[in-house]
Write an enzyme that holds these catalytic residues in place. Structure first.
Site, mmCIF file in Angstrom:
data_model
loop_
_atom_site.group_PDB
_atom_site.id
_atom_site.type_symbol
_atom_site.label_atom_id
_atom_site.label_comp_id
_atom_site.label_asym_id
_atom_site.label_seq_id
_atom_site.Cartn_x
_atom_site.Cartn_y
_atom_site.Cartn_z
ATOM 1 N N HIS A 54 24.659 20.814 21.909
ATOM 2 C CA HIS A 54 23.291 20.392 21.558
ATOM 3 C C HIS A 54 22.613 19.713 22.748
ATOM 4 C CE1 HIS A 54 20.285 19.103 18.416
ATOM 5 N NE2 HIS A 54 19.890 18.435 19.500
ATOM 6 N N HIS B 200 18.641 19.537 25.242
ATOM 7 C CA HIS B 200 17.213 19.860 25.401
ATOM 8 C C HIS B 200 16.931 20.046 26.881
ATOM 9 C CE1 HIS B 200 15.941 18.997 21.232
ATOM 10 N NE2 HIS B 200 17.047 18.259 21.255
ATOM 11 N N GLN C 182 9.416 21.664 17.612
ATOM 12 C CA GLN C 182 9.458 20.196 17.745
ATOM 13 C C GLN C 182 8.423 19.474 16.879
ATOM 14 O OE1 GLN C 182 11.215 17.606 20.338
ATOM 15 N NE2 GLN C 182 10.610 16.850 18.335
ATOM 16 N N HIS D 93 17.841 20.613 13.744
ATOM 17 C CA HIS D 93 17.803 19.160 13.749
ATOM 18 C C HIS D 93 17.617 18.784 12.288
ATOM 19 C CE1 HIS D 93 17.066 19.712 17.982
ATOM 20 N NE2 HIS D 93 17.045 18.413 18.190
ATOM 21 N N GLU E 265 17.569 13.639 10.945
ATOM 22 C CA GLU E 265 17.775 12.704 12.065
ATOM 23 C C GLU E 265 16.948 11.453 11.786
ATOM 24 O OE1 GLU E 265 16.750 14.083 15.985
ATOM 25 O OE2 GLU E 265 17.711 12.391 16.949
ATOM 26 N N ASP F 6 22.732 16.097 23.989
ATOM 27 C CA ASP F 6 21.369 16.002 23.463
ATOM 28 C C ASP F 6 20.334 15.773 24.566
ATOM 29 O OD1 ASP F 6 19.326 16.040 21.618
ATOM 30 O OD2 ASP F 6 19.841 14.163 20.633
ATOM 31 N N TRP G 4 13.611 10.594 25.542
ATOM 32 C CA TRP G 4 14.396 9.932 24.514
ATOM 33 C C TRP G 4 15.536 9.080 25.080
ATOM 34 C CZ3 TRP G 4 12.560 14.932 24.287
ATOM 35 C CH2 TRP G 4 11.617 15.187 23.287
#
Ligand SMILES: [Zn+2]
Length: 430
Positions: free
Chosen positions: A62, A64, A157, A215, A218, A314, A320
Protein backbone atom coordinates in the site's frame (compact mmCIF):
# COMPACT_ATOMS: atom_id res chain seq x y z
CA UNK A 1 30.00 -18.82 -24.43
CA UNK A 2 29.21 -15.61 -22.52
CA UNK A 3 27.33 -16.22 -19.29
CA UNK A 4 23.63 -15.27 -19.23
CA UNK A 5 23.26 -11.89 -17.48
CA UNK A 6 20.53 -13.49 -15.45
CA UNK A 7 22.57 -16.38 -14.04
CA UNK A 8 23.90 -16.33 -10.48
CA UNK A 9 24.93 -18.70 -7.72
CA UNK A 10 24.43 -17.50 -4.16
CA UNK A 11 26.61 -19.44 -1.67
CA UNK A 12 26.23 -20.12 2.08
CA UNK A 13 22.94 -18.35 2.73
CA UNK A 14 20.63 -18.65 5.71
CA UNK A 15 16.97 -18.74 4.65
CA UNK A 16 14.00 -17.23 6.53
CA UNK A 17 12.82 -20.74 7.51
CA UNK A 18 16.14 -21.31 9.31
CA UNK A 19 17.92 -23.51 6.76
CA UNK A 20 21.65 -22.71 6.89
CA UNK A 21 24.48 -23.20 4.41
CA UNK A 22 22.09 -23.07 1.48
CA UNK A 23 23.12 -22.28 -2.08
CA UNK A 24 20.66 -20.83 -4.59
CA UNK A 25 21.27 -21.27 -8.30
CA UNK A 26 19.55 -18.81 -10.64
CA UNK A 27 19.46 -19.56 -14.36
CA UNK A 28 17.79 -17.30 -16.90
CA UNK A 29 16.44 -15.17 -14.06
CA UNK A 30 14.66 -18.03 -12.25
CA UNK A 31 15.60 -20.24 -9.32
CA UNK A 32 16.85 -23.48 -10.86
CA UNK A 33 18.05 -25.22 -7.68
CA UNK A 34 18.21 -24.62 -3.96
CA UNK A 35 20.24 -26.69 -1.50
CA UNK A 36 23.65 -27.29 0.08
CA UNK A 37 26.84 -27.28 -2.03
CA UNK A 38 25.23 -26.92 -5.45
CA UNK A 39 27.27 -27.39 -8.59
CA UNK A 40 27.00 -24.41 -10.93
CA UNK A 41 28.09 -24.27 -14.56
CA UNK A 42 31.62 -22.86 -14.95
CA UNK A 43 31.68 -19.07 -15.16
CA UNK A 44 28.42 -18.51 -13.26
CA UNK A 45 28.77 -15.26 -11.26
CA UNK A 46 28.95 -15.99 -7.53
CA UNK A 47 27.63 -14.08 -4.53
CA UNK A 48 28.92 -15.23 -1.14
CA UNK A 49 26.16 -14.72 1.44
CA UNK A 50 28.62 -15.68 4.23
CA UNK A 51 25.84 -17.03 6.40
CA UNK A 52 23.66 -13.91 6.28
CA UNK A 53 19.92 -14.02 5.70
CA UNK A 54 18.73 -14.36 2.12
CA UNK A 55 15.07 -13.37 1.96
CA UNK A 56 12.58 -12.86 -0.82
CA UNK A 57 12.39 -9.15 -1.66
CA UNK A 58 10.21 -6.78 0.34
CA UNK A 59 6.77 -6.00 -1.04
CA UNK A 60 4.91 -2.81 -0.16
CA UNK A 61 1.19 -3.57 -0.49
CA UNK A 62 0.00 0.00 0.00
CA UNK A 63 1.66 3.18 -1.22
CA UNK A 64 0.92 6.57 -2.84
CA UNK A 65 3.60 7.15 -5.42
CA UNK A 66 1.92 10.17 -6.98
CA UNK A 67 2.34 12.12 -3.74
CA UNK A 68 5.71 10.81 -2.59
CA UNK A 69 8.61 13.21 -1.96
CA UNK A 70 6.31 16.23 -2.28
CA UNK A 71 6.54 17.20 1.40
CA UNK A 72 6.28 20.96 1.93
CA UNK A 73 4.52 21.55 -1.43
CA UNK A 74 2.76 23.90 -1.25
CA UNK A 75 2.97 23.89 2.57
CA UNK A 76 3.33 21.54 5.53
CA UNK A 77 0.44 19.70 7.24
CA UNK A 78 0.02 21.63 10.50
CA UNK A 79 -2.69 19.61 12.24
CA UNK A 80 -1.18 16.25 11.29
CA UNK A 81 -4.61 14.88 10.38
CA UNK A 82 -5.74 12.78 7.42
CA UNK A 83 -8.25 15.46 6.44
CA UNK A 84 -5.69 18.29 6.32
CA UNK A 85 -3.48 15.97 4.26
CA UNK A 86 -6.31 15.42 1.76
CA UNK A 87 -6.96 19.20 1.63
CA UNK A 88 -3.25 19.87 1.11
CA UNK A 89 -3.05 17.34 -1.69
CA UNK A 90 -6.05 19.13 -3.25
CA UNK A 91 -4.05 22.39 -3.16
CA UNK A 92 -1.04 20.76 -4.75
CA UNK A 93 -2.93 18.92 -7.51
CA UNK A 94 -3.48 21.89 -9.87
CA UNK A 95 0.25 22.69 -9.66
CA UNK A 96 1.47 19.21 -10.51
CA UNK A 97 3.39 18.61 -13.70
CA UNK A 98 3.97 15.27 -15.30
CA UNK A 99 7.74 15.72 -15.37
CA UNK A 100 7.89 16.46 -11.64
CA UNK A 101 5.63 13.48 -10.84
CA UNK A 102 7.77 11.13 -12.91
CA UNK A 103 11.00 12.46 -11.47
CA UNK A 104 9.87 12.07 -7.85
CA UNK A 105 8.42 8.60 -8.48
CA UNK A 106 11.60 7.38 -10.19
CA UNK A 107 13.69 8.76 -7.35
CA UNK A 108 11.55 6.87 -4.86
CA UNK A 109 11.89 3.67 -6.91
CA UNK A 110 15.69 4.04 -6.65
CA UNK A 111 15.38 4.32 -2.87
CA UNK A 112 13.10 1.28 -2.87
CA UNK A 113 15.46 -0.92 -4.87
CA UNK A 114 18.39 0.07 -2.65
CA UNK A 115 16.28 -1.14 0.30
CA UNK A 116 15.41 -4.47 -1.32
CA UNK A 117 11.83 -3.36 -2.01
CA UNK A 118 11.10 -4.80 -5.45
CA UNK A 119 7.29 -4.72 -5.65
CA UNK A 120 4.95 -1.86 -4.78
CA UNK A 121 1.19 -1.49 -5.06
CA UNK A 122 0.59 2.23 -5.44
CA UNK A 123 -2.73 4.02 -5.42
CA UNK A 124 -2.99 6.79 -8.00
CA UNK A 125 -5.49 9.60 -7.62
CA UNK A 126 -7.99 9.69 -10.50
CA UNK A 127 -9.84 12.81 -9.29
CA UNK A 128 -8.19 15.10 -11.80
CA UNK A 129 -9.80 15.39 -15.22
CA UNK A 130 -6.34 15.60 -16.84
CA UNK A 131 -5.35 12.21 -15.32
CA UNK A 132 -1.87 13.64 -15.05
CA UNK A 133 -0.76 11.37 -12.22
CA UNK A 134 -2.23 8.29 -13.91
CA UNK A 135 -0.29 8.94 -17.10
CA UNK A 136 2.87 9.73 -15.15
CA UNK A 137 2.73 6.54 -13.09
CA UNK A 138 1.86 4.36 -16.10
CA UNK A 139 5.03 5.72 -17.66
CA UNK A 140 6.99 5.01 -14.48
CA UNK A 141 5.55 1.46 -14.28
CA UNK A 142 6.91 0.79 -17.77
CA UNK A 143 10.26 2.34 -17.03
CA UNK A 144 10.95 0.46 -13.79
CA UNK A 145 9.60 -2.89 -14.99
CA UNK A 146 13.06 -4.47 -15.41
CA UNK A 147 13.81 -3.99 -11.73
CA UNK A 148 10.58 -3.27 -9.83
CA UNK A 149 6.98 -4.53 -10.09
CA UNK A 150 4.72 -1.51 -9.81
CA UNK A 151 1.01 -2.28 -9.55
CA UNK A 152 -1.39 0.66 -9.81
CA UNK A 153 -4.76 1.17 -8.14
CA UNK A 154 -7.30 3.66 -9.55
CA UNK A 155 -8.05 5.67 -6.42
CA UNK A 156 -10.86 8.25 -6.28
CA UNK A 157 -9.28 10.36 -3.53
CA UNK A 158 -12.12 12.92 -3.43
CA UNK A 159 -14.83 10.25 -3.23
CA UNK A 160 -16.41 8.22 -6.04
CA UNK A 161 -19.87 9.78 -5.57
CA UNK A 162 -18.74 13.01 -3.92
CA UNK A 163 -16.59 14.08 -6.87
CA UNK A 164 -18.73 14.52 -10.00
CA UNK A 165 -16.25 13.12 -12.53
CA UNK A 166 -14.62 10.45 -10.34
CA UNK A 167 -16.39 7.41 -11.78
CA UNK A 168 -15.80 8.47 -15.38
CA UNK A 169 -12.15 9.22 -14.63
CA UNK A 170 -11.71 5.94 -12.76
CA UNK A 171 -12.98 4.00 -15.78
CA UNK A 172 -10.70 6.04 -18.07
CA UNK A 173 -7.76 5.14 -15.84
CA UNK A 174 -8.65 1.43 -16.03
CA UNK A 175 -8.95 1.74 -19.83
CA UNK A 176 -5.43 3.19 -19.89
CA UNK A 177 -4.13 0.11 -18.08
CA UNK A 178 -4.34 0.79 -14.34
CA UNK A 179 -4.43 -2.64 -12.69
CA UNK A 180 -6.72 -2.49 -9.64
CA UNK A 181 -10.03 -0.82 -8.64
CA UNK A 182 -9.76 1.45 -5.59
CA UNK A 183 -12.23 3.35 -3.43
CA UNK A 184 -12.67 5.44 -0.29
CA UNK A 185 -16.16 4.74 1.13
CA UNK A 186 -15.60 6.50 4.48
CA UNK A 187 -14.92 9.77 2.63
CA UNK A 188 -18.28 9.78 0.81
CA UNK A 189 -20.89 12.15 2.24
CA UNK A 190 -23.04 9.55 4.01
CA UNK A 191 -22.76 5.93 5.14
CA UNK A 192 -25.34 5.10 2.45
CA UNK A 193 -23.20 6.73 -0.25
CA UNK A 194 -20.17 4.90 1.09
CA UNK A 195 -21.96 1.55 0.81
CA UNK A 196 -23.19 2.45 -2.67
CA UNK A 197 -19.64 3.29 -3.78
CA UNK A 198 -18.47 -0.14 -2.58
CA UNK A 199 -21.23 -1.82 -4.62
CA UNK A 200 -20.45 0.14 -7.79
CA UNK A 201 -16.71 -0.46 -7.55
CA UNK A 202 -16.97 -4.18 -6.79
CA UNK A 203 -19.33 -4.65 -9.74
CA UNK A 204 -16.92 -2.73 -11.97
CA UNK A 205 -14.05 -4.98 -10.86
CA UNK A 206 -16.13 -8.12 -11.41
CA UNK A 207 -17.08 -6.96 -14.93
CA UNK A 208 -13.47 -6.30 -15.84
CA UNK A 209 -11.90 -9.24 -14.02
CA UNK A 210 -9.81 -6.97 -11.82
CA UNK A 211 -8.72 -6.94 -8.19
CA UNK A 212 -10.10 -4.47 -5.65
CA UNK A 213 -8.20 -2.55 -2.98
CA UNK A 214 -10.16 0.02 -1.03
CA UNK A 215 -9.15 2.56 1.54
CA UNK A 216 -11.78 1.35 3.96
CA UNK A 217 -12.91 2.80 7.28
CA UNK A 218 -9.77 4.89 7.76
CA UNK A 219 -11.20 6.68 10.78
CA UNK A 220 -11.62 6.27 14.51
CA UNK A 221 -15.39 6.01 14.15
CA UNK A 222 -16.44 2.61 15.53
CA UNK A 223 -19.58 2.78 13.40
CA UNK A 224 -17.67 3.07 10.12
CA UNK A 225 -18.46 -0.45 8.90
CA UNK A 226 -17.83 -0.38 5.16
CA UNK A 227 -15.61 -3.43 5.45
CA UNK A 228 -18.78 -5.43 6.16
CA UNK A 229 -20.26 -4.16 2.87
CA UNK A 230 -16.98 -4.94 1.11
CA UNK A 231 -17.09 -8.53 2.40
CA UNK A 232 -20.75 -8.82 1.35
CA UNK A 233 -20.19 -7.72 -2.26
CA UNK A 234 -17.02 -9.80 -2.50
CA UNK A 235 -19.10 -12.87 -1.64
CA UNK A 236 -22.04 -11.88 -3.81
CA UNK A 237 -19.87 -11.35 -6.89
CA UNK A 238 -17.56 -14.30 -6.31
CA UNK A 239 -14.47 -12.08 -5.93
CA UNK A 240 -12.98 -14.30 -3.21
CA UNK A 241 -9.25 -13.77 -2.69
CA UNK A 242 -9.14 -10.76 -5.02
CA UNK A 243 -10.35 -8.04 -2.66
CA UNK A 244 -8.37 -6.08 -0.08
CA UNK A 245 -9.46 -3.72 2.66
CA UNK A 246 -6.74 -1.16 3.34
CA UNK A 247 -6.32 0.60 6.70
CA UNK A 248 -9.50 -0.71 8.43
CA UNK A 249 -8.61 1.51 11.37
CA UNK A 250 -12.18 1.83 12.66
CA UNK A 251 -11.88 -1.85 13.66
CA UNK A 252 -9.55 -0.64 16.42
CA UNK A 253 -12.44 1.24 18.02
CA UNK A 254 -15.27 -1.20 17.26
CA UNK A 255 -17.32 -3.05 19.81
CA UNK A 256 -15.79 -6.48 20.52
CA UNK A 257 -19.05 -8.34 19.92
CA UNK A 258 -19.43 -6.80 16.49
CA UNK A 259 -15.81 -7.67 15.59
CA UNK A 260 -16.43 -11.27 16.65
CA UNK A 261 -19.11 -11.40 13.94
CA UNK A 262 -17.17 -9.38 11.38
CA UNK A 263 -13.92 -11.39 11.34
CA UNK A 264 -15.54 -14.66 10.19
CA UNK A 265 -17.42 -12.73 7.46
CA UNK A 266 -14.13 -11.31 6.22
CA UNK A 267 -12.49 -14.74 6.35
CA UNK A 268 -15.39 -16.30 4.41
CA UNK A 269 -14.97 -13.71 1.66
CA UNK A 270 -11.19 -14.35 1.70
CA UNK A 271 -10.58 -10.63 2.08
CA UNK A 272 -7.00 -9.49 2.48
CA UNK A 273 -6.24 -6.76 5.00
CA UNK A 274 -3.53 -4.12 4.94
CA UNK A 275 -2.40 -2.17 7.99
CA UNK A 276 -0.23 0.91 7.52
CA UNK A 277 1.43 1.14 10.93
CA UNK A 278 3.64 4.22 10.47
CA UNK A 279 0.83 6.30 9.08
CA UNK A 280 -2.06 5.13 11.21
CA UNK A 281 -0.17 5.52 14.47
CA UNK A 282 0.44 9.16 13.49
CA UNK A 283 -2.84 10.10 11.74
CA UNK A 284 -5.42 8.37 13.90
CA UNK A 285 -6.52 9.27 17.39
CA UNK A 286 -6.00 12.98 16.67
CA UNK A 287 -9.38 13.87 18.15
CA UNK A 288 -8.63 11.97 21.36
CA UNK A 289 -7.23 13.55 24.49
CA UNK A 290 -6.13 10.70 26.81
CA UNK A 291 -6.23 7.77 26.61
CA UNK A 292 -5.28 8.12 22.95
CA UNK A 293 -6.20 5.32 20.57
CA UNK A 294 -3.46 3.70 18.51
CA UNK A 295 -5.64 3.66 15.40
CA UNK A 296 -4.23 0.53 13.81
CA UNK A 297 -6.48 -2.33 12.77
CA UNK A 298 -6.59 -5.55 14.83
CA UNK A 299 -3.66 -7.36 13.21
CA UNK A 300 -3.21 -10.37 15.56
CA UNK A 301 -6.95 -11.02 15.60
CA UNK A 302 -7.20 -10.82 11.80
CA UNK A 303 -4.31 -13.27 11.47
CA UNK A 304 -5.85 -15.61 14.04
CA UNK A 305 -9.09 -15.59 11.99
CA UNK A 306 -7.11 -16.85 8.98
CA UNK A 307 -7.12 -13.52 7.13
CA UNK A 308 -4.02 -12.62 5.14
CA UNK A 309 -2.51 -9.37 6.48
CA UNK A 310 0.13 -7.24 4.80
CA UNK A 311 1.79 -4.07 6.06
CA UNK A 312 2.12 -1.03 3.80
CA UNK A 313 4.37 2.02 3.97
CA UNK A 314 1.49 4.18 2.63
CA UNK A 315 3.38 7.48 2.60
CA UNK A 316 6.94 8.77 2.38
CA UNK A 317 7.56 12.52 2.63
CA UNK A 318 4.15 13.66 1.40
CA UNK A 319 1.17 15.73 2.69
CA UNK A 320 0.30 13.03 5.23
CA UNK A 321 3.72 11.98 6.52
CA UNK A 322 6.99 13.89 6.35
CA UNK A 323 9.25 10.96 7.28
CA UNK A 324 10.06 7.54 5.82
CA UNK A 325 12.71 6.14 3.51
CA UNK A 326 11.23 3.11 1.76
CA UNK A 327 12.45 0.81 4.53
CA UNK A 328 9.92 -2.01 4.96
CA UNK A 329 11.80 -3.22 8.05
CA UNK A 330 10.90 0.08 9.71
CA UNK A 331 7.28 -0.58 8.75
CA UNK A 332 7.47 -4.10 10.19
CA UNK A 333 9.05 -2.81 13.40
CA UNK A 334 6.35 -0.20 13.90
CA UNK A 335 3.60 -2.75 13.18
CA UNK A 336 5.15 -5.14 15.68
CA UNK A 337 5.21 -2.49 18.40
CA UNK A 338 1.78 -1.00 17.81
CA UNK A 339 0.14 -4.46 17.67
CA UNK A 340 2.26 -5.71 20.60
CA UNK A 341 3.26 -8.74 18.49
CA UNK A 342 6.27 -9.45 20.66
CA UNK A 343 6.14 -13.25 20.75
CA UNK A 344 8.62 -15.08 18.50
CA UNK A 345 5.73 -16.10 16.22
CA UNK A 346 4.33 -12.57 16.26
CA UNK A 347 7.64 -10.98 15.26
CA UNK A 348 8.10 -13.57 12.54
CA UNK A 349 4.58 -12.79 11.26
CA UNK A 350 5.56 -9.10 10.98
CA UNK A 351 8.40 -10.08 8.64
CA UNK A 352 5.93 -12.07 6.53
CA UNK A 353 3.63 -9.03 6.46
CA UNK A 354 6.25 -7.09 4.45
CA UNK A 355 7.27 -10.02 2.24
CA UNK A 356 5.17 -13.11 1.45
CA UNK A 357 1.78 -11.90 2.74
CA UNK A 358 1.98 -8.71 0.71
CA UNK A 359 3.10 -10.69 -2.35
CA UNK A 360 -0.14 -12.69 -2.02
CA UNK A 361 -2.17 -9.48 -1.90
CA UNK A 362 -0.58 -8.28 -5.14
CA UNK A 363 -0.97 -11.75 -6.68
CA UNK A 364 2.77 -12.07 -7.36
CA UNK A 365 2.99 -15.78 -8.18
CA UNK A 366 6.73 -15.46 -8.91
CA UNK A 367 7.64 -14.25 -5.42
CA UNK A 368 9.39 -16.57 -2.95
CA UNK A 369 12.40 -18.76 -2.35
CA UNK A 370 11.56 -21.94 -4.26
CA UNK A 371 12.58 -23.64 -7.49
CA UNK A 372 10.81 -22.06 -10.46
CA UNK A 373 10.22 -18.71 -8.75
CA UNK A 374 11.90 -15.48 -9.89
CA UNK A 375 15.55 -15.03 -8.94
CA UNK A 376 14.76 -12.00 -6.78
CA UNK A 377 16.27 -11.66 -3.29
CA UNK A 378 17.58 -9.37 -0.66
CA UNK A 379 20.66 -10.32 1.34
CA UNK A 380 20.34 -8.89 4.83
CA UNK A 381 23.06 -8.36 7.41
CA UNK A 382 21.12 -10.40 9.95
CA UNK A 383 20.92 -14.05 10.89
CA UNK A 384 17.15 -14.41 10.96
CA UNK A 385 14.00 -12.38 10.20
CA UNK A 386 13.55 -11.19 13.79
CA UNK A 387 17.12 -9.90 13.92
CA UNK A 388 16.51 -8.22 10.57
CA UNK A 389 13.61 -6.28 12.09
CA UNK A 390 15.51 -5.50 15.30
CA UNK A 391 18.50 -4.07 13.44
CA UNK A 392 16.71 -2.66 10.35
CA UNK A 393 19.43 -4.78 8.79
CA UNK A 394 21.71 -3.46 6.07
CA UNK A 395 20.77 -4.66 2.58
CA UNK A 396 24.13 -6.15 1.61
CA UNK A 397 22.87 -7.08 -1.85
CA UNK A 398 19.65 -6.83 -3.81
CA UNK A 399 19.13 -9.24 -6.69
CA UNK A 400 16.58 -8.93 -9.48
CA UNK A 401 16.20 -11.83 -11.94
CA UNK A 402 19.67 -13.07 -11.07
CA UNK A 403 21.39 -9.67 -11.40
CA UNK A 404 22.83 -7.80 -8.44
CA UNK A 405 21.12 -4.40 -8.77
CA UNK A 406 22.13 -2.77 -5.47
CA UNK A 407 24.79 -3.26 -2.83
CA UNK A 408 25.42 -1.61 0.54
CA UNK A 409 28.61 -2.08 2.58
CA UNK A 410 28.14 -3.90 5.90
CA UNK A 411 27.52 -1.70 8.93
CA UNK A 412 30.72 -1.53 11.00
CA UNK A 413 32.32 0.91 13.41
CA UNK A 414 35.95 1.34 14.49
CA UNK A 415 36.19 1.60 18.25
CA UNK A 416 39.27 3.08 19.93
CA UNK A 417 38.44 3.26 23.62
CA UNK A 418 40.66 4.31 26.53
CA UNK A 419 41.62 1.36 28.70
CA UNK A 420 41.07 -1.19 25.95
CA UNK A 421 44.08 -3.05 24.50
CA UNK A 422 43.64 -2.04 20.84
CA UNK A 423 41.29 -0.45 18.41
CA UNK A 424 38.82 -2.95 16.99
CA UNK A 425 36.48 -3.05 14.05
CA UNK A 426 33.13 -3.92 15.45
CA UNK A 427 30.40 -5.29 13.22
CA UNK A 428 27.42 -3.24 14.27
CA UNK A 429 24.80 -5.66 13.11
CA UNK A 430 25.50 -8.67 15.34
ZN1 LIG B 1 -3.40 5.09 1.47
Amino acid sequence: MPQDRHDLIVRHATLPDGRRGTDVLVQGGRIAALGPALVAPAGTPELDAAGWLLAPPFVDAHFHMDATLSVGLPRLNRSGTLLEGIALWGELKPQLTQDALVERALQYCDWAVARGLLAIRSHVDVCDDRLLAVEALLHVREKVMPYLDLQLVAFPQDGLLRSPTALVNLKRALDLGVDVVGGIPHFERTMVDGAESVRILCELAAERGLRVDMHCDESDDPLSRHVETLAFHTQRLGLHGRVTGSHLTSMHSMDNYYVSKLLPLMAEAQLHAIANPLINITLQGRHDTYPKRRGMTRVPELLAAGINVGFGHDCVMDPWYSLGSGDMLEVAAMGLHVAQMTSQEGMRACFDAVTVNSARILGLDDHGLAVGKAGDFVLLQARDPIEAIRLRATRLAVVRRGRVVAQTPPATARLDLPGRPAAVDWTLQR
